[in-house]
Design a protein around this motif. Sequence first.
Motif, mmCIF file in Angstrom:
data_model
loop_
_atom_site.group_PDB
_atom_site.id
_atom_site.type_symbol
_atom_site.label_atom_id
_atom_site.label_comp_id
_atom_site.label_asym_id
_atom_site.label_seq_id
_atom_site.Cartn_x
_atom_site.Cartn_y
_atom_site.Cartn_z
ATOM 1 N N MET A 21 0.826 -1.206 0.000
ATOM 2 C CA MET A 21 0.000 0.000 0.000
ATOM 3 C C MET A 21 0.866 1.265 0.000
ATOM 4 S SD MET A 21 -3.054 0.570 2.677
ATOM 5 C CE MET A 21 -1.954 0.312 4.067
ATOM 6 N N LEU A 22 2.049 1.162 0.591
ATOM 7 C CA LEU A 22 2.938 2.320 0.680
ATOM 8 C C LEU A 22 3.587 2.650 -0.656
ATOM 9 C CD1 LEU A 22 4.699 1.451 4.065
ATOM 10 C CD2 LEU A 22 2.681 2.880 3.692
ATOM 11 N N ARG A 23 3.475 1.728 -1.601
ATOM 12 C CA ARG A 23 4.058 1.965 -2.920
ATOM 13 C C ARG A 23 3.048 2.516 -3.923
ATOM 14 N NH1 ARG A 23 6.504 -2.847 -1.118
ATOM 15 N NH2 ARG A 23 5.030 -4.188 -2.236
ATOM 16 N N LEU A 24 1.845 2.785 -3.484
ATOM 17 C CA LEU A 24 0.831 3.348 -4.367
ATOM 18 C C LEU A 24 1.183 4.790 -4.726
ATOM 19 C CD1 LEU A 24 -2.449 2.087 -2.625
ATOM 20 C CD2 LEU A 24 -1.347 1.121 -4.644
ATOM 21 N N SER A 25 0.833 5.189 -5.931
ATOM 22 C CA SER A 25 0.983 6.589 -6.307
ATOM 23 C C SER A 25 -0.041 7.436 -5.560
ATOM 24 C CB SER A 25 0.786 6.752 -7.816
ATOM 25 O OG SER A 25 -0.570 6.477 -8.176
ATOM 26 N N GLY A 26 0.123 8.748 -5.605
ATOM 27 C CA GLY A 26 -0.814 9.633 -4.914
ATOM 28 C C GLY A 26 -2.261 9.396 -5.292
ATOM 29 N N PRO A 27 -2.600 9.410 -6.589
ATOM 30 C CA PRO A 27 -3.990 9.159 -6.995
ATOM 31 C C PRO A 27 -4.471 7.768 -6.612
ATOM 32 C CG PRO A 27 -2.776 10.246 -8.754
ATOM 33 C CD PRO A 27 -1.766 9.868 -7.722
ATOM 34 N N GLU A 28 -3.594 6.761 -6.728
ATOM 35 C CA GLU A 28 -3.986 5.400 -6.348
ATOM 36 C C GLU A 28 -4.269 5.322 -4.856
ATOM 37 O OE1 GLU A 28 -1.474 2.652 -9.544
ATOM 38 O OE2 GLU A 28 -0.492 3.382 -7.710
ATOM 39 N N ARG A 29 -3.494 6.023 -4.067
ATOM 40 C CA ARG A 29 -3.672 6.036 -2.616
ATOM 41 C C ARG A 29 -5.021 6.640 -2.244
ATOM 42 N NH1 ARG A 29 0.423 6.501 1.744
ATOM 43 N NH2 ARG A 29 -0.471 7.581 3.548
ATOM 44 N N VAL A 30 -5.382 7.732 -2.919
ATOM 45 C CA VAL A 30 -6.658 8.380 -2.643
ATOM 46 C C VAL A 30 -7.819 7.443 -2.969
ATOM 47 C CG1 VAL A 30 -8.199 10.243 -3.369
ATOM 48 C CG2 VAL A 30 -5.780 10.719 -2.940
ATOM 49 N N VAL A 31 -7.753 6.803 -4.135
ATOM 50 C CA VAL A 31 -8.819 5.881 -4.542
ATOM 51 C C VAL A 31 -8.913 4.706 -3.579
ATOM 52 C CG1 VAL A 31 -9.557 4.251 -6.324
ATOM 53 C CG2 VAL A 31 -8.734 6.521 -6.968
ATOM 54 N N PHE A 32 -7.761 4.136 -3.234
ATOM 55 C CA PHE A 32 -7.757 2.979 -2.340
ATOM 56 C C PHE A 32 -8.304 3.345 -0.963
ATOM 57 C CE2 PHE A 32 -5.524 -0.072 0.509
ATOM 58 C CZ PHE A 32 -6.110 -1.237 0.027
ATOM 59 N N ALA A 33 -7.908 4.515 -0.443
ATOM 60 C CA ALA A 33 -8.416 4.968 0.853
ATOM 61 C C ALA A 33 -9.931 5.128 0.805
ATOM 62 C CB ALA A 33 -7.751 6.277 1.250
ATOM 63 N N GLY A 34 -10.442 5.706 -0.282
ATOM 64 C CA GLY A 34 -11.883 5.887 -0.405
ATOM 65 C C GLY A 34 -12.623 4.562 -0.422
ATOM 66 N N GLU A 35 -12.067 3.588 -1.124
ATOM 67 C CA GLU A 35 -12.708 2.262 -1.179
ATOM 68 C C GLU A 35 -12.678 1.585 0.184
ATOM 69 O OE1 GLU A 35 -11.525 1.289 -5.856
ATOM 70 O OE2 GLU A 35 -10.369 0.419 -4.203
ATOM 71 N N LEU A 36 -11.574 1.754 0.906
ATOM 72 C CA LEU A 36 -11.461 1.139 2.222
ATOM 73 C C LEU A 36 -12.430 1.781 3.212
ATOM 74 C CD1 LEU A 36 -9.804 -1.041 3.675
ATOM 75 C CD2 LEU A 36 -8.176 0.745 4.337
ATOM 76 N N VAL A 37 -12.550 3.090 3.159
ATOM 77 C CA VAL A 37 -13.499 3.799 4.022
ATOM 78 C C VAL A 37 -14.924 3.377 3.696
ATOM 79 C CG1 VAL A 37 -14.454 6.076 4.565
ATOM 80 C CG2 VAL A 37 -11.980 5.752 4.465
ATOM 81 N N GLN A 38 -15.223 3.240 2.415
ATOM 82 C CA GLN A 38 -16.554 2.806 2.009
ATOM 83 C C GLN A 38 -16.874 1.427 2.589
ATOM 84 O OE1 GLN A 38 -18.840 4.484 0.409
ATOM 85 N NE2 GLN A 38 -20.330 2.820 0.346
#
Length: 222
Positions: A21-38
């Motif tokens: 997860m720490l190797r995600l790009s900035g946009p990928e991190r935002v998308v992944f965080a949103g999916e996890l929060v959802q």
Amino acid sequence: MDLVRRFVTPGRRYLRLGGSMLRLSGPERVVFAGELVQAASEITPAEIGILFEGGWRERKTASWLVVVARRTEFRSRISDHLLDSEGPYAGAAYCVTLATFGDSADADLLCGYLDRYLPRPDLDYDQGFALGALLHLDAALGSERASRYLAAGGLWQQWTGAQPRRGRAPQEYRQVVDQLCAFAGECAQLFLLRGRAVRSCRSRPGCPYRPGPGRTVRRTRL
């Protein structure tokens, strides 16, 4: 299992929860965080309990959904799984969850794990991540619980000395835990903001998230 399909396997989530997860790009991190929060907003405590009864994929995912929603009522269950060390791959997630909860009780639980498994040089479990999580908590709480493990000739030195490949320094583990806790904190903040937005909407007539007779309440997406 429907729960696995909904919460564990989308986008191979169970594999991305951790160092990758720490190797995600900035946009990928935002998308992944949103999916996890959802996912954390949709799953119920009972469903989390069912995931904790599954294998490492389910338990690892459940632990992250717990930390995003700050469900501290699962603290003892997570501690039990960590202490039992019944399988691989989920232990680091348990350590990050306890570190993110951030109380002295969590530090005590990590000490209990280290007291049990550092004297076992034959076992290569999650001792490094547990020590990294304890160092994270020491910094947050102003305590020095980790010092007794790191003393010259102490349990950490004995455990690492038994296997040369255990060469990673404690501060390296702490750095990884710090980064994972920072991501968990970002997700927890998004979770809180989402909850406030939904509550605010539900106070107004016509809100699509407001329950009513014959109405299916919409689930929010960030």
